[in-house]
Design an enzyme around this catalytic site. Sequence first.
Site, PDB file in Angstrom:
ATOM      1  N   SER A  41       0.728  -1.153   0.396  1.00 42.76           N
ATOM      2  CA  SER A  41      -0.611  -0.273   0.028  1.00 42.76           C
ATOM      3  C   SER A  41       0.855   1.152  -0.228  1.00 42.76           C
ATOM      4  O   SER A  41       0.227   2.401   0.443  1.00 42.76           O
ATOM      5  CB  SER A  41      -0.502  -0.006   1.252  1.00 42.76           C
ATOM      6  OG  SER A  41       0.203  -0.188   2.448  1.00 42.76           O
TER       7      SER A  41
ATOM      8  N   LYS B  32       0.643   4.548   7.078  1.00 44.59           N
ATOM      9  CA  LYS B  32       0.160   5.775   5.778  1.00 44.59           C
ATOM     10  C   LYS B  32       0.913   6.890   6.296  1.00 44.59           C
ATOM     11  O   LYS B  32       1.031   7.125   6.652  1.00 44.59           O
ATOM     12  CB  LYS B  32      -1.615   5.677   5.772  1.00 44.59           C
ATOM     13  CG  LYS B  32      -2.546   3.925   6.194  1.00 44.59           C
ATOM     14  CD  LYS B  32      -1.774   2.857   4.585  1.00 44.59           C
ATOM     15  CE  LYS B  32      -2.597   1.773   4.650  1.00 44.59           C
ATOM     16  NZ  LYS B  32      -2.364   1.305   3.866  1.00 44.59           N
TER      17      LYS B  32
END
Length: 184
Positions: free
Chosen positions: A39, A80
């Site tokens: 990701s 993230k």
Amino acid sequence: MYIKQESWKEWIRLLFFTVTVAIIARTFLIAPIIVDGESMVPTLADNDRMIINKSSYWFSDPERFDVVVFHASEEKDYIKRVIGVPGDTLYYDNDSLYVNDQKIAEPHLQTLKEANNGEPITADFSLRDAAGVKTIPEGHVFVLGDNRKHSFDSRSIGLVSMEDIVGEAELTFWPFSHLNWLRN
């Protein structure tokens, strides 16, 4: 005989001190982690080893584009990038980020955009669509993975509470070819 006995005691004290400092540092200051998943490509790759700074946000809040590790659930932490901070409104339109109605450049995505041959990497959305709010409230941030098409992030899980942030990703150290400071 007396000298050897003192030397042995000093080594035990040194070992005890070293282990104590390491435990305190690991618990409160820094922690090694292994990236799990794609990701954050191209910034971070699956199985990259890195160091997070647990003390980064003791006296300040995360800033836009910081890479953070947070508790996504009791058993899983995510890594993230912070896109929105308290007080921000945000949306994506035509593969561009707008924060408080101002277009914001995302230089960390340039490599991915070039590799995508002009195809959008971030689908259009608004903060209201993704998180159910118009403005990010105090104590929360909005996060996205750099690999936008393959990231489970605030578009799916909603806003992240600052209380759930473990720390800021500082340094990728393994594999050695990925050695990189992650500071903005």
